[in-house]
Motif scaffolding. Structure first.
Motif, short mmCIF file in Angstrom:
data_model
loop_
_atom_site.label_atom_id
_atom_site.label_comp_id
_atom_site.label_asym_id
_atom_site.label_seq_id
_atom_site.Cartn_x
_atom_site.Cartn_y
_atom_site.Cartn_z
N MET A 193 18.56 -36.21 101.10
CA MET A 193 18.23 -36.53 99.65
C MET A 193 18.42 -37.90 99.60
N THR A 194 17.27 -38.56 99.06
CA THR A 194 17.04 -40.03 98.67
C THR A 194 17.43 -40.10 97.40
N ASP A 195 17.51 -39.45 96.42
CA ASP A 195 17.62 -39.74 95.30
C ASP A 195 18.50 -38.50 94.36
N PRO A 196 19.74 -38.82 94.38
CA PRO A 196 20.48 -37.57 93.96
C PRO A 196 20.44 -37.61 92.39
N ILE A 197 20.13 -38.40 91.63
CA ILE A 197 19.90 -38.30 90.11
C ILE A 197 18.52 -37.44 89.70
N ALA A 198 17.58 -37.91 90.34
CA ALA A 198 16.28 -36.99 90.50
C ALA A 198 16.56 -35.73 90.98
N ASP A 199 17.37 -35.25 91.79
CA ASP A 199 17.57 -34.08 92.37
C ASP A 199 18.52 -33.35 90.94
N MET A 200 19.31 -33.96 90.32
CA MET A 200 19.93 -33.35 89.12
C MET A 200 18.91 -33.02 87.88
N PHE A 201 18.10 -33.96 87.78
CA PHE A 201 16.89 -33.53 86.77
C PHE A 201 16.20 -32.48 87.14
N ASN A 202 15.75 -32.49 88.44
CA ASN A 202 14.81 -31.38 88.72
C ASN A 202 15.72 -30.00 88.54
N ARG A 203 17.10 -29.78 88.96
CA ARG A 203 18.01 -28.71 88.80
C ARG A 203 18.12 -28.16 87.25
N ILE A 204 18.16 -29.45 86.49
CA ILE A 204 18.12 -28.98 84.92
C ILE A 204 16.68 -28.28 84.66
N ARG A 205 15.82 -29.02 85.04
CA ARG A 205 14.20 -28.57 84.54
C ARG A 205 14.00 -27.29 85.05
N ASN A 206 14.38 -27.06 86.64
CA ASN A 206 14.30 -25.63 86.95
C ASN A 206 15.24 -24.60 86.17
N ALA A 207 16.51 -24.85 85.86
CA ALA A 207 17.25 -23.94 85.09
C ALA A 207 16.55 -23.52 83.80
N GLN A 208 16.09 -24.48 83.22
CA GLN A 208 15.68 -24.50 81.88
C GLN A 208 14.43 -23.57 81.96
N ALA A 209 13.57 -23.82 82.98
CA ALA A 209 12.33 -22.99 83.12
C ALA A 209 12.59 -21.39 83.19
N VAL A 210 13.86 -21.19 83.64
CA VAL A 210 14.08 -19.61 83.69
C VAL A 210 15.15 -19.38 82.79
N ALA A 211 15.53 -20.07 82.03
CA ALA A 211 16.17 -19.95 80.74
C ALA A 211 17.79 -19.55 81.18
N HIS A 212 18.32 -20.36 82.38
CA HIS A 212 19.77 -20.11 82.69
C HIS A 212 20.50 -20.83 81.91
N THR A 213 21.78 -20.25 81.61
CA THR A 213 22.74 -20.88 80.68
C THR A 213 23.39 -22.02 81.41
N THR A 214 23.74 -22.16 82.57
CA THR A 214 24.29 -23.02 83.16
C THR A 214 23.70 -23.60 84.25
N VAL A 215 23.99 -24.60 84.90
CA VAL A 215 23.44 -25.18 86.20
C VAL A 215 24.32 -26.11 87.07
N ASP A 216 24.63 -26.04 88.27
CA ASP A 216 25.49 -26.66 89.13
C ASP A 216 24.88 -27.56 89.92
N VAL A 217 25.56 -28.98 89.79
CA VAL A 217 25.15 -30.02 90.40
C VAL A 217 26.35 -30.65 91.21
N PRO A 218 25.85 -31.05 92.56
CA PRO A 218 26.92 -31.84 93.33
C PRO A 218 27.45 -32.90 92.57
N PHE A 219 28.80 -33.24 92.66
CA PHE A 219 29.50 -34.30 91.99
C PHE A 219 29.23 -35.64 92.59
N SER A 220 28.93 -36.56 91.21
CA SER A 220 29.15 -38.06 91.58
C SER A 220 29.44 -38.76 90.27
#
Length: 129
Positions: free
Chosen positions: A1-28
């Motif tokens: 993974m070259t851009d961890p911040i972009a990965d975080m944003f993609n995880r948030i977008r994907n979770a919102q698309a399917v109406a999840h209440t929480t999303v887990d992101v690797p820590f930094s």
């Protein structure tokens, strides 16, 4: 993974698309600071660190209003291949007054309004509306 911040944003977008209440992101540290800024500005409900040592994660509880996500858009501005730096005078509000810019300044991460108030410029990390 070259851009961890972009990965975080993609995880948030994907979770919102399917109406999840929480999303887990690797820590930094920088991702945690970005999540704290989102929480302070009322775009997410809560953020917390979980786990120990190598298995640390950031658990983000998403915020919805009338079954629509509070965050309607996330855009990574400065990337590894193209860094974007702006002086304080050019840190304008994005999307009218609805959006915010997260800026990395010499005094740490802050939103564009705060950076303009303190007369600080820096690298524009992302745009959120």
């Amino acid at each position: 993974m070259t851009d961890p911040i972009a990965d975080m944003f993609n995880r948030i977008r994907n979770a919102q698309a399917v109406a999840h209440t929480t999303v887990d992101v690797p820590f930094s540290k920088i991702k945690y600071k970005i999540a704290e800024i989102l929480e302070r500005n009322g775009l997410i409900q809560s953020v917390e660190k979980k786990g120990k040592k190598l298995k640390k994660i950031i658990r983000i509880t998403l915020k919805y209003r009338n079954k629509l996500p509070e965050i309607s858009g996330l855009k990574r501005v400065s990337r590894a291949g193209q860094r974007i730096y702006l002086p304080s005078e050019k840190l304008k509000s994005s999307k009218g007054k609805y959006g915010i810019l997260i800026v990395s300044t010499p005094k740490g991460l802050m939103i564009n309004r705060q950076a303009r108030k303190e007369n600080l410029g820096g690298e524009v990390i992302c745009e959120i509306w």
